[in-house]
Every structure is written in structure tokens, then in C-alpha cells.
Motif scaffolding. Structure first.
Motif, PDB file in Angstrom:
ATOM      1  N   TRP A  14      30.866  31.687  42.193  1.00  0.00           N
ATOM      2  CA  TRP A  14      29.829  30.822  42.478  1.00  0.00           C
ATOM      3  C   TRP A  14      30.564  29.380  42.295  1.00  0.00           C
ATOM      4  N   THR A  15      30.009  28.289  42.951  1.00  0.00           N
ATOM      5  CA  THR A  15      30.609  26.895  42.906  1.00  0.00           C
ATOM      6  C   THR A  15      29.627  26.050  42.201  1.00  0.00           C
ATOM      7  N   GLY A  16      30.072  24.869  41.675  1.00  0.00           N
ATOM      8  CA  GLY A  16      29.428  23.893  40.986  1.00  0.00           C
ATOM      9  C   GLY A  16      28.628  23.003  42.010  1.00  0.00           C
ATOM     10  N   ALA A  17      28.035  22.097  41.311  1.00  0.00           N
ATOM     11  CA  ALA A  17      27.001  21.297  42.177  1.00  0.00           C
ATOM     12  C   ALA A  17      27.651  20.709  43.552  1.00  0.00           C
ATOM     13  N   GLU A  18      28.838  20.364  43.440  1.00  0.00           N
ATOM     14  CA  GLU A  18      29.759  19.730  44.422  1.00  0.00           C
ATOM     15  C   GLU A  18      30.815  20.476  45.110  1.00  0.00           C
ATOM     16  N   GLY A  19      30.504  21.927  44.961  1.00  0.00           N
ATOM     17  CA  GLY A  19      31.391  22.668  45.690  1.00  0.00           C
ATOM     18  C   GLY A  19      32.570  22.992  44.847  1.00  0.00           C
ATOM     19  N   ARG A  80      34.389  33.412  52.841  1.00  0.00           N
ATOM     20  CA  ARG A  80      34.763  32.536  51.465  1.00  0.00           C
ATOM     21  C   ARG A  80      34.593  33.119  50.110  1.00  0.00           C
ATOM     22  N   GLU A  81      33.438  33.613  50.355  1.00  0.00           N
ATOM     23  CA  GLU A  81      32.906  34.389  48.904  1.00  0.00           C
ATOM     24  C   GLU A  81      34.140  35.623  48.649  1.00  0.00           C
ATOM     25  N   VAL A  82      34.282  36.344  49.641  1.00  0.00           N
ATOM     26  CA  VAL A  82      35.288  37.423  49.513  1.00  0.00           C
ATOM     27  C   VAL A  82      36.648  37.017  49.065  1.00  0.00           C
ATOM     28  N   HIS A  83      36.994  36.014  49.627  1.00  0.00           N
ATOM     29  CA  HIS A  83      38.398  35.424  49.068  1.00  0.00           C
ATOM     30  C   HIS A  83      38.442  34.664  47.842  1.00  0.00           C
ATOM     31  N   ARG A  84      37.318  34.218  47.184  1.00  0.00           N
ATOM     32  CA  ARG A  84      37.204  33.630  45.939  1.00  0.00           C
ATOM     33  C   ARG A  84      37.427  34.942  45.048  1.00  0.00           C
TER      34      ARG A  84
END
Length: 104
Positions: A14-19, A80-84
């Protein structure tokens, strides 16, 4: 040497507040690591389900441009999620390989 200097940072799913990316430093056995593992599992299952849905839509000639735009947007998010996840797991594999080559 502190514990933090000897452990690799894990890129979280997951990402933070500003991505911005979020990282966890630890041995991989704590609560946040288990939550991250569960989130990754859900994200991968959802990506698999989405692929099945896309295959059905591609075979449906009555799919509207709006429907196709929607599914492409979801595919982008999922990719994008799978890449991360792949980057995170690849980095952890690389650290494990180095540790295996240089045991303490």
C-alpha cells in the motif's frame, strides 16, 4: 550495529497519504508483515479474478466503450499493485540470497 542496519526494508503493498511508498523494517514475522502478506494475497486474487472478467468482456462484442474504459482502469490499478508486490518480493529474495552467501 543496530537491528535496523542488519534488516532489509520491505516495500509494503500500500502507499502513504500522497502515494509515496511505505516500507517496513523487521524480520518478516511481525503483525504488520502478516497484514502485508494478507493484503498481497487479496490483491493477487483480485488480479486473477479481474483477468477472468476481462477475458469475458473481450469476447463480448456488445461491451460499450464506457465498460471497456472502466475495466482498463481497473487493470491499470491491478497491474500497479502486482508490480509493487513483484518488486517487494524480488528485493527480499535478493537480500535472502546475499545472506545465504554470507552467513553471520
Amino acid at each position: 550495529m543496530t537491528r535496523y542496519a542488519t534488516e532489509a526494508a520491505r516495500l509494503l503493498p500500500w502507499t502513504g497519504a500522497e502515494g509515496q511508498p511505505c516500507y517496513l523494517i523487521g524480520d518478516g514475522g511481525g503483525y504488520v508483515s502478516r497484514v502485508a502478506d494478507n493484503v498481497e494475497s487479496v490483491q493477487l486474487d483480485m488480479a486473477d479474478d479481474l483477468l477472468g472478467h476481462v477475458e469475458e468482456m473481450l469476447g463480448d462484442r456488445s461491451a460499450t466503450p464506457e465498460q471497456l474504459r472502466y475495466v482498463v482502469t481497473r487493470l491499470s490499478e491491478s497491474l500497479r499493485e502486482v508490480h509493487r508486490i513483484a518488486r517487494s518480493r524480488g528485493a527480499r529474495l535478493a537480500v535472502a540470497a546475499v545472506r545465504a552467501d554470507h552467513p553471520e
